[in-house]
Design a protein around this motif. Structure first.
Motif, PDB file in Angstrom:
ATOM      1  N   LEU B  15      -3.582 -43.144 -37.508  1.00 40.48           N
ATOM      2  CA  LEU B  15      -4.616 -42.206 -37.744  1.00 40.48           C
ATOM      3  C   LEU B  15      -5.129 -42.425 -39.151  1.00 40.48           C
ATOM      4  O   LEU B  15      -6.400 -42.395 -39.284  1.00 40.48           O
ATOM      5  CB  LEU B  15      -4.177 -40.519 -37.603  1.00 40.48           C
ATOM      6  CG  LEU B  15      -3.639 -40.274 -36.271  1.00 40.48           C
ATOM      7  CD1 LEU B  15      -3.004 -38.901 -36.308  1.00 40.48           C
ATOM      8  CD2 LEU B  15      -5.020 -40.402 -35.228  1.00 40.48           C
ATOM      9  N   SER B  84     -10.104 -31.262 -38.453  1.00 42.35           N
ATOM     10  CA  SER B  84      -9.175 -32.141 -37.462  1.00 42.35           C
ATOM     11  C   SER B  84      -8.628 -31.623 -36.338  1.00 42.35           C
ATOM     12  O   SER B  84      -8.673 -32.524 -35.200  1.00 42.35           O
ATOM     13  CB  SER B  84      -7.846 -32.509 -38.373  1.00 42.35           C
ATOM     14  OG  SER B  84      -7.085 -31.040 -38.516  1.00 42.35           O
ATOM     15  N   ILE B  85      -8.313 -30.482 -36.126  1.00 37.43           N
ATOM     16  CA  ILE B  85      -8.062 -29.995 -34.729  1.00 37.43           C
ATOM     17  C   ILE B  85      -9.174 -29.949 -33.760  1.00 37.43           C
ATOM     18  O   ILE B  85      -8.980 -30.522 -32.491  1.00 37.43           O
ATOM     19  CB  ILE B  85      -7.648 -28.552 -34.897  1.00 37.43           C
ATOM     20  CG1 ILE B  85      -6.221 -28.426 -35.582  1.00 37.43           C
ATOM     21  CG2 ILE B  85      -7.094 -27.928 -33.390  1.00 37.43           C
ATOM     22  CD1 ILE B  85      -4.931 -29.128 -35.382  1.00 37.43           C
ATOM     23  N   ASN B  88     -10.068 -33.605 -32.434  1.00 35.96           N
ATOM     24  CA  ASN B  88      -9.181 -34.317 -31.942  1.00 35.96           C
ATOM     25  C   ASN B  88      -8.928 -33.494 -30.577  1.00 35.96           C
ATOM     26  O   ASN B  88      -7.747 -33.676 -29.767  1.00 35.96           O
ATOM     27  CB  ASN B  88      -7.880 -34.490 -32.694  1.00 35.96           C
ATOM     28  CG  ASN B  88      -8.036 -35.743 -33.468  1.00 35.96           C
ATOM     29  OD1 ASN B  88      -8.179 -36.787 -33.308  1.00 35.96           O
ATOM     30  ND2 ASN B  88      -8.014 -35.374 -34.904  1.00 35.96           N
ATOM     31  N   LYS B  99       0.972 -30.950 -33.653  1.00 38.89           N
ATOM     32  CA  LYS B  99      -0.631 -30.522 -34.051  1.00 38.89           C
ATOM     33  C   LYS B  99      -0.626 -30.616 -35.620  1.00 38.89           C
ATOM     34  O   LYS B  99      -1.849 -31.125 -35.939  1.00 38.89           O
ATOM     35  CB  LYS B  99      -1.071 -29.490 -33.593  1.00 38.89           C
ATOM     36  CG  LYS B  99      -1.171 -29.345 -31.868  1.00 38.89           C
ATOM     37  CD  LYS B  99      -1.709 -28.019 -31.471  1.00 38.89           C
ATOM     38  CE  LYS B  99      -1.555 -27.627 -29.899  1.00 38.89           C
ATOM     39  NZ  LYS B  99      -0.010 -27.954 -29.511  1.00 38.89           N
ATOM     40  N   PHE B 102      -2.260 -33.791 -37.339  1.00 38.67           N
ATOM     41  CA  PHE B 102      -3.828 -34.128 -37.785  1.00 38.67           C
ATOM     42  C   PHE B 102      -4.240 -33.446 -39.003  1.00 38.67           C
ATOM     43  O   PHE B 102      -5.103 -34.548 -39.497  1.00 38.67           O
ATOM     44  CB  PHE B 102      -4.669 -33.467 -36.377  1.00 38.67           C
ATOM     45  CG  PHE B 102      -4.443 -34.124 -35.206  1.00 38.67           C
ATOM     46  CD1 PHE B 102      -4.486 -35.372 -34.864  1.00 38.67           C
ATOM     47  CD2 PHE B 102      -3.619 -33.217 -34.225  1.00 38.67           C
ATOM     48  CE1 PHE B 102      -4.162 -35.673 -33.409  1.00 38.67           C
ATOM     49  CE2 PHE B 102      -3.386 -33.843 -32.866  1.00 38.67           C
ATOM     50  CZ  PHE B 102      -3.494 -35.031 -32.731  1.00 38.67           C
ATOM     51  N   SER B 105      -2.604 -36.048 -41.459  1.00 37.57           N
ATOM     52  CA  SER B 105      -3.083 -37.622 -41.584  1.00 37.57           C
ATOM     53  C   SER B 105      -4.503 -37.452 -42.033  1.00 37.57           C
ATOM     54  O   SER B 105      -4.841 -38.438 -42.901  1.00 37.57           O
ATOM     55  CB  SER B 105      -3.254 -38.072 -40.217  1.00 37.57           C
ATOM     56  OG  SER B 105      -4.454 -37.588 -39.642  1.00 37.57           O
ATOM     57  N   ARG B 106      -5.264 -36.542 -41.971  1.00 39.61           N
ATOM     58  CA  ARG B 106      -6.539 -36.524 -42.631  1.00 39.61           C
ATOM     59  C   ARG B 106      -6.414 -36.195 -44.382  1.00 39.61           C
ATOM     60  O   ARG B 106      -7.102 -36.836 -45.053  1.00 39.61           O
ATOM     61  CB  ARG B 106      -7.471 -35.137 -42.224  1.00 39.61           C
ATOM     62  CG  ARG B 106      -7.843 -35.753 -40.762  1.00 39.61           C
ATOM     63  CD  ARG B 106      -9.191 -35.301 -40.263  1.00 39.61           C
ATOM     64  NE  ARG B 106      -9.758 -36.129 -39.242  1.00 39.61           N
ATOM     65  CZ  ARG B 106     -10.892 -35.435 -38.780  1.00 39.61           C
ATOM     66  NH1 ARG B 106     -11.250 -34.579 -38.836  1.00 39.61           N
ATOM     67  NH2 ARG B 106     -11.013 -36.386 -37.692  1.00 39.61           N
ATOM     68  N   SER B 158      -7.920 -25.615 -40.798  1.00 39.21           N
ATOM     69  CA  SER B 158      -8.127 -26.228 -39.438  1.00 39.21           C
ATOM     70  C   SER B 158      -7.758 -25.320 -38.380  1.00 39.21           C
ATOM     71  O   SER B 158      -8.348 -25.237 -37.460  1.00 39.21           O
ATOM     72  CB  SER B 158      -7.194 -27.372 -39.373  1.00 39.21           C
ATOM     73  OG  SER B 158      -5.671 -27.248 -39.538  1.00 39.21           O
TER      74      SER B 158
END
Lengths: 243, 255
Positions: B15, B84-85, B88, B99, B102, B105-106, B158
């Motif tokens: 990611l 991010s959520i 994705n 979850k 996400f 990783s960002r 997020s």
């Protein structure tokens, strides 16, 4: 026989809001007016069944019967409102092929990304890279961004990645309806290979013919209720007569 | 949870690589932009403020750059994690993946980006004749703590953004306010005494202070400042994780 998936009294309720409240203002306005009404919609109602190792389960039912909801619960994407699901072993979900593709990336990069989403290591993917490309027949397009792919190519790549590993349980949702006749046969053959290896498979399809050919048990859902569960031939006949 | 982390380590890597690749896809200079961007921004801001306002700050270039590095990392990481959520969603609807990966990783990909900007900072330090000693290694501490702080804030944002899309607009304004409440381009001495409490409410102030102590003043920040940074980071992470965890089962119904 060993039970690999056990579904106990699973119910799934959704709040059908008349309109979706997406903003603070709307939320507060509706709260003050007392209009935050929740229309409850029951997608699944007290469904229980067991799947044994090596079973090929077909799930049939009319539109809105809760088939996809059931699969999502089995895949762990949705949390059931009540009841429990226990799963032994790894699950390869094929709920929608290519769900994790990034359109900007090339086929090669997407294989690694999508493989990682399914929990494969980089090394494993490198070893099986050729196999995936072979199956998807995309040799010429390895370095093309997938946004330029046709939907058939997309599906082929997704199916190839998801089935490269011998998962214990494979979940298939209508994905075989994409792709041409030749590719569908190829997918069916691959699923047969997996069956021979002892993989447990759960299939949702409106293609009753395929269910009859592949499955040894069928779950019939009707408006969120388990209508029947058992012998393929018997239930398929009943289901067809119902139509 | 640690087992889960190990299992999905590869996914986090993929990611992060994807974020960086798509960010610079089709640009000729590619990753060099990560270095060039803060430098160019610094030159412009330095030109405007050294001519227009004439703050009495020695080595203004480095002062500015340190401020920008900290603030840009914070704003990019939290802003990027916020979506991010939602972005994705197609994945979350189809496959089970923890979850929190996400937002994590960002923030991590912004952290990698931050690492690319550090050579630019080093170049400016050498160019302006800043003394560089072993103490520079301590710069890692505020950066790591800031990373944890961003992770906590990013997780909270997020999760909230799933329910209230207004967050995107609201947070843009909040970031603008934060930009001025952080002493990026002005010395703290110009802030009137009666408003200094506003500045002290800003968590970024402490991270920037610690980072500047090391890089700009060449001293090791004192323990109370470091402790405060660590405390803020832990509180943000705990609050962020708690809220995220509470809300995550309902995400799928809203995305």
């Amino acid at each position: 026989m060993e039970t690999v998936v056990s579904v106990k009294n699973v119910s799934m309720k959704f709040n059908l809001m008349e309109e979706k409240v997406d903003t603070f203002k709307e939320y507060i306005v509706k709260l003050l007016k007392g209009k935050l009404l929740f229309n409850e919609f029951v997608a699944l109602n007290d469904v229980s069944f067991d799947i044994e190792k090596g079973d090929i389960i077909g799930i049939v039912g009319f539109n809105g019967a809760g088939k996809s909801t059931m699969l999502k619960i089995l895949a762990g994407v949705l949390e059931p409102s009540c009841g429990s699901v226990t799963v032994k072993g790894t699950i390869a979900p094929l709920i929608e092929v290519g769900a994790g593709f990034d359109p900007e990336l090339t086929a090669r990069e997407n294989i690694f990304l999508n493989g990682a989403i399914l929990g494969h290591s980089r090394q494993f993917l490198q070893e099986h890279f050729e196999e995936i490309i072979d199956f998807a027949e995309l040799h010429k397009f390895v370095n093309v961004p997938v946004k330029n792919f046709s939907s058939g190519m997309y599906a082929r790549l997704g199916f190839a990645i998801a089935t490269v590993v011998d998962a214990d349980i494979l979940i298939v949702d209508e994905v075989l309806s994409v792709g041409d006749y030749r590719f569908q046969e190829k997918c069916e053959k691959r699923i047969r290979d997996m069956i021979n290896k002892g993989t447990t498979i759960i299939i949702v399809s409106h293609d009753i013919g395929m269910i009859e050919r592949l499955c040894n048990k069928v779950l019939w859902l009707d408006c969120g209720v388990k209508k029947d569960f058992g012998e393929t031939q018997k239930i398929c006949d009943e289901y067809k007569n119902c139509q | 949870m640690f087992q889960e982390m190990r299992k999905y380590r590869n996914l986090v890597e993929e990611l992060v690589v994807r974020d960086i690749k798509t960010k610079y896809r089709r640009s000729i200079l590619g990753v060099v932009w990560s270095m060039l961007n803060p430098l160019l921004m610094m030159f412009i801001t330095a030109m405007v403020f050294s001519q227009l306002f004439r703050f009495e700050i020695k080595n203004f270039a480095l002062y500015l750059l340190t401020g920008q590095i900290i603030f840009t990392f914070y704003s990019e990481a939290t802003n990027f994690a916020m979506g991010s959520i939602l972005q994705n969603s197609s994945l979350i609807k189809k496959v089970y993946v923890p979850k929190y990966l996400f937002p994590f990783s960002r923030v991590a990909s912004c952290g990698v980006n931050l690492c690319f900007t550090l050579p630019a900072m080093l170049a400016i330090m050498i160019y302006t004749g800043q003394t560089i000693s072993f103490k520079i290694l301590f710069a890692v501490v505020p950066l790591v703590l800031l990373f944890i702080f961003c992770l906590g804030v990013g997780m909270l944002l997020s999760a909230l953004a799933v329910y209230f899309r207004d967050m995107f607009h609201l947070y843009g304004v909040a970031l603008a306010a934060l930009n001025y409440a952080t002493p990026i381009f002005y010395p703290i001495s110009i802030v009137p005494q009666k408003y200094i409490w506003i500045m002290k409410l800003n968590p970024l102030y402490y991270y920037l202070q610690a980072f500047r102590d090391v890089v700009y003043s060449n001293v090791i920040p004192d323990m109370s400042l470091m402790g405060l940074c660590a405390l803020l980071a832990i509180v943000a992470l705990v609050v962020g994780y708690y809220c995220f965890n509470k809300l995550q089962n309902q995400f799928i119904l809203y995305i």
